[in-house]
Write a protein that holds these residues in place. Structure first.
Motif, PDB file in Angstrom:
ATOM      1  N   LYS A  55       0.834  -1.195   0.000  1.00 29.83           N
ATOM      2  CA  LYS A  55       0.000   0.000   0.000  1.00 29.83           C
ATOM      3  C   LYS A  55       0.873   1.250   0.000  1.00 29.83           C
ATOM      4  O   LYS A  55       1.974   1.267   0.549  1.00 29.83           O
ATOM      5  CB  LYS A  55      -0.923   0.012   1.216  1.00 29.83           C
ATOM      6  N   TYR A  56       0.328   2.268  -0.668  1.00 30.21           N
ATOM      7  CA  TYR A  56       0.976   3.574  -0.689  1.00 30.21           C
ATOM      8  C   TYR A  56       0.001   4.565  -0.062  1.00 30.21           C
ATOM      9  O   TYR A  56      -1.049   4.854  -0.641  1.00 30.21           O
ATOM     10  CB  TYR A  56       1.329   3.988  -2.118  1.00 30.21           C
ATOM     11  N   MET A  57       0.330   5.024   1.139  1.00 30.77           N
ATOM     12  CA  MET A  57      -0.554   5.910   1.895  1.00 30.77           C
ATOM     13  C   MET A  57      -1.942   5.281   2.072  1.00 30.77           C
ATOM     14  O   MET A  57      -2.972   5.933   2.010  1.00 30.77           O
ATOM     15  CB  MET A  57      -0.673   7.273   1.212  1.00 30.77           C
ATOM     16  N   GLU A 109       3.754  -1.044   3.821  1.00 32.00           N
ATOM     17  CA  GLU A 109       3.272   0.329   3.632  1.00 32.00           C
ATOM     18  C   GLU A 109       4.419   1.167   3.071  1.00 32.00           C
ATOM     19  O   GLU A 109       5.537   1.187   3.609  1.00 32.00           O
ATOM     20  CB  GLU A 109       2.797   0.915   4.954  1.00 32.00           C
ATOM     21  N   LEU A 110       4.136   1.863   1.942  1.00 31.34           N
ATOM     22  CA  LEU A 110       5.100   2.778   1.344  1.00 31.34           C
ATOM     23  C   LEU A 110       4.761   4.194   1.779  1.00 31.34           C
ATOM     24  O   LEU A 110       3.587   4.570   1.811  1.00 31.34           O
ATOM     25  CB  LEU A 110       5.077   2.672  -0.179  1.00 31.34           C
ATOM     26  N   ASP A 111       5.786   4.957   2.091  1.00 35.77           N
ATOM     27  CA  ASP A 111       5.562   6.311   2.586  1.00 35.77           C
ATOM     28  C   ASP A 111       6.643   7.220   2.036  1.00 35.77           C
ATOM     29  O   ASP A 111       7.726   6.774   1.644  1.00 35.77           O
ATOM     30  CB  ASP A 111       5.577   6.320   4.122  1.00 35.77           C
ATOM     31  N   GLY A 112       6.372   8.516   2.059  1.00 36.81           N
ATOM     32  CA  GLY A 112       7.341   9.495   1.585  1.00 36.81           C
ATOM     33  C   GLY A 112       7.237   9.694   0.090  1.00 36.81           C
ATOM     34  O   GLY A 112       6.266   9.288  -0.556  1.00 36.81           O
ATOM     35  N   GLY A 113       8.255  10.313  -0.451  1.00 37.94           N
ATOM     36  CA  GLY A 113       8.273  10.564  -1.885  1.00 37.94           C
ATOM     37  C   GLY A 113       7.792  11.962  -2.207  1.00 37.94           C
ATOM     38  O   GLY A 113       6.660  12.140  -2.651  1.00 37.94           O
TER      39      GLY A 113
END
Length: 321
Positions: A55-57, A109-113
């Motif tokens: 998941k991204y955000m 979980e993907l975060d940042g960017g």
């Protein structure tokens, strides 16, 4: 009716139906292309399975494609993610392992960017772009609990050393001494009260005596100030007299220098002439003692010296010496 034609049509229609179902099952026209990304976790991935969501955000953007240990370091786990193409994976994107509710099912979980960051690209020797990872909440809690338990263990050891039998005996002795001191103070309370009252009276008398001394010392301080002013004036007058004396000495010194430069040579010449006159007078007095008549008659002819008479007889008569 041609049954062969009907049977052929049914077979073709069934084949087309099966092909369409297979095409729809594989995504068909709505199939989304995915890119492969790599991430390395330095913690346990217990509960994470293949095809676990990525998941991204909070939005599903892919799945976990592969899970395996790092051959170079068995304490690290290599994860391959199949992420939908177009997902903004950038150089500052991080992957975190999380669990879903109370079920314990793990996902990534993907975060940042940030929008200003560059897209993530593969860097040799890795085949896929490497997404950085950071410890999960459970890993951070475990580290904090480990640190706290270590400090508690150290504190417990210190308390055990502090409460050793020797220290306990020392504490007991100290408490007994304090109890004895308290009992003694209670017995001497009246004496202590009397002493405190005496000390208070002494302080009051001292304060009164100090006030009297201040009042009596006022005139004395005034006289001391007057004497100091008189001494200061005398010092100023002495300094002025010293300055005048210095100027007088300087003036006298100038006169002496002028006398030495002008009158001293003339005085030396006069002294020389007086010495010559004194020598002449001494010779005159000596001659007067030898021949007093010479002062009146004058000196006679000087007698011939040896040989002068003999030479005179040899000369002709008409010649005069």
């Amino acid at each position: 009716m041609n049954f062969a034609l009907v049977g052929g049509f049914v077979l073709v229609l069934g084949a087309l139906l099966i092909a369409g179902l297979l095409w729809l099952a594989s995504g068909g026209a709505w199939q989304t292309r995915q890119d492969i990304y790599l991430s390395i976790m330095e913690e346990s991935v217990a509960g994470l399975n293949l095809n676990a969501p990525v998941k991204y955000m909070g939005v599903d953007v892919g799945k976990v494609q592969a899970i395996g240990l790092d051959a170079a370091n068995p304490k690290r786990v290599r994860l391959l993610f199949a992420i939908d193409r177009g997902t903004p994976i950038r150089v500052d994107t991080v992957a975190v392992l999380k669990t879903q509710g109370l079920t314990g099912i793990a996902y990534v979980e993907l975060d940042g960017g940030a929008a200003s960051s560059a897209p993530l690209q593969a860097v040799a020797p890795e085949r896929y772009p490497l997404i950085r990872s950071k410890p999960s909440l459970s890993a951070r809690l475990e580290n904090v609990l480990t640190t706290v338990l270590t400090k508690l263990d150290s504190t417990s050891s210190s308390l055990n050393a502090l409460l050793s039998p020797q220290n306990q005996k020392a504490f007991s002795s100290t408490l007994a001494d304090i109890a004895l001191l308290t009992h003694t103070l209670a017995e001497r309370r009246s004496t202590i009260d009397a002493g405190l009252n005496s000390a208070a009276k002494t302080f009051d008398n001292s304060a009164e005596l100090t006030g009297q001394l201040k009042r009596q010392a006022g005139p004395l301080l005034a006289r001391i100030d007057s004497a100091a002013l008189a001494v200061e004036r005398m010092g100023l007058e002495t300094a002025q007299a010293s300055s005048s004396a210095g100027r007088t000495v300087v003036d006298v010194g100038g006169d002496i220098k002028r006398f030495s430069a002008v009158a001293l040579p003339e005085l030396q010449q006069l002294m020389g002439e007086m010495a010559v006159l004194a020598a002449s007078l001494r010779r005159l007095s000596e001659q007067a003692e030898r021949n007093p008549g010479a002062l009146i008659l004058g000196q006679g002819a000087v007698p011939d010296g040896p040989g002068e008479a003999l030479e005179a007889t040899r000369k002709p008569r008409g010649e005069r010496p």
